[in-house]
Design a protein around this motif. Sequence first.
Motif, short mmCIF file in Angstrom:
data_model
loop_
_atom_site.label_atom_id
_atom_site.label_comp_id
_atom_site.label_asym_id
_atom_site.label_seq_id
_atom_site.Cartn_x
_atom_site.Cartn_y
_atom_site.Cartn_z
N ARG A 1 0.82 -1.19 0.00
CA ARG A 1 0.00 0.00 0.00
C ARG A 1 0.86 1.25 0.00
O ARG A 1 2.02 1.23 0.38
CB ARG A 1 -0.92 0.00 1.22
N GLY A 2 0.26 2.35 -0.45
CA GLY A 2 0.95 3.64 -0.42
C GLY A 2 1.07 4.30 -1.77
O GLY A 2 1.15 5.51 -1.86
N ASP A 3 1.09 3.50 -2.84
CA ASP A 3 1.07 4.06 -4.20
C ASP A 3 0.43 3.03 -5.12
O ASP A 3 0.03 1.96 -4.70
CB ASP A 3 2.47 4.48 -4.66
N GLY A 4 0.33 3.39 -6.38
CA GLY A 4 -0.34 2.52 -7.33
C GLY A 4 -1.79 2.95 -7.54
O GLY A 4 -2.19 4.03 -7.10
N PRO A 5 -2.59 2.13 -8.20
CA PRO A 5 -3.99 2.47 -8.46
C PRO A 5 -4.79 2.67 -7.17
O PRO A 5 -4.46 2.11 -6.12
CB PRO A 5 -4.50 1.27 -9.25
N LEU A 6 -5.85 3.43 -7.28
CA LEU A 6 -6.74 3.71 -6.16
C LEU A 6 -7.86 2.67 -6.13
O LEU A 6 -8.54 2.45 -7.13
CB LEU A 6 -7.34 5.11 -6.31
N TYR A 7 -8.05 2.03 -4.97
CA TYR A 7 -9.05 0.98 -4.86
C TYR A 7 -10.12 1.27 -3.80
O TYR A 7 -10.97 0.41 -3.55
CB TYR A 7 -8.39 -0.36 -4.55
#
Length: 450
Positions: free
Chosen positions: A153-159
Amino acid sequence: MSSKNIRSRILTTLACTGLLATSACSAPGSNSDTPDTASSTAAVTTSCGSDPITVKGYFETGFPLPKQLTDEFTKQFPNVTWDIREDQFAVITQNAPRVLADDPPDLMRLPQVSELVKDGLLKNLDGYAQAYGWDKWPASQLEQMRVNSSGQRGDGPLYAQGLNFSMTGVFYNKKLAAQIGLTQPPATLADLDAALQKAKDAGITPINQFNGGATGGLAFPLQNLMATYGDAQSINDWTFQTPGATIDTPGNLQATQHLEKWIKAGYFASDINSQDYATMMSRFIGGKSLFMFNGDWESGNLDKQMAGNAGFFLMPPQAPGGKQAAMSAPLTYGIGTKAAHADCAAFFLNWVATNQTARDIDVTVGGSHPMGPSDAYMPTVKQDTVTAATLAAGATIGKDNGAMEFIANATGAIYAKSWTPQLQKLAAGQQTPAGLLKSVQKDYEAQVKG
């Protein structure tokens, strides 16, 4: 993005916006063990339409904010009605994979997102973020709900999205405090210890805390003690599943030992392991305890039920003037990959963050800073209220860079299967502080690998 950079961005954002000033195998029924990626580029509809629809929700019981928001939403958009199911947080934690796979709601209170993303059960919200401008909001508001391809968690796509930013600390009964000579919040941990002993000596239950059934409510005072003995960064590394992170640190051992000291001293109600959340709230509102470890989501409720008689303070540091930290995270909601009315659920989430009446409800009922743009409308809050105290405490957390994710959210199973039984054993004298941390860390490593 490293956790260090995340924390730096959170500090910058909180300081600039006044945020808080003011949570291998596919899951059953899943066709894939990879995150949903198509929705990030697929066209989205930014409305609920005009035809009558029923939006299904799966929410946490005992919290009035979501229901009041959905009621107001239906007033403004009469074609939308809600079919809401509620369960305790620990039950939702256990049920989340099965519910999202077999009977997905349109909007669901989420215990943790990493495993649900891995199993392809949560909708990628990047398309909505671009359409609504969520990607222009302060980055720290959404970082805890982003998951990258490695599952960190912390970056990447928003879920997921949040209804607001919540924060925990210590509520106290002002009349009972006056009876033991406590005229202002404790400045140090030693001051708090002294107040607990004075309350016990005066025949007042020092702390009522839920820890019964499937809910390990002692995690609240424990994490507050962890904030006093350690640092927010190590907690965030652990909850964000940073490689090599551990909960079994010297500082956390001291915190758990301090909690055990409180247990052995009789500072908690004797029936703590059978006390649920509703009982804790009822007793505190009824004047049956001096302190309660809880979150600002109860601020509006306490302003009504205990007008002028409830106060709030952050967990005090070891030394006067020391930096403070608190469990602080968005009240997290997600949309199932197979949700029937995903567009309307996303429209609702955007409405919560941007509509003036919704933001009023967020503050007056939820007691927390709403999500949304940094220049969005903020309602006026009366001074000398619990809500004013919790929002002001958030300013301190922002200044001290002390926002911590909940330790209950490190994995999808860690709260129900690890923290809850271990904390109940600690309360019953059947587990040691060192044994508790080692057991939770062992479970954590197995769950992260799995």
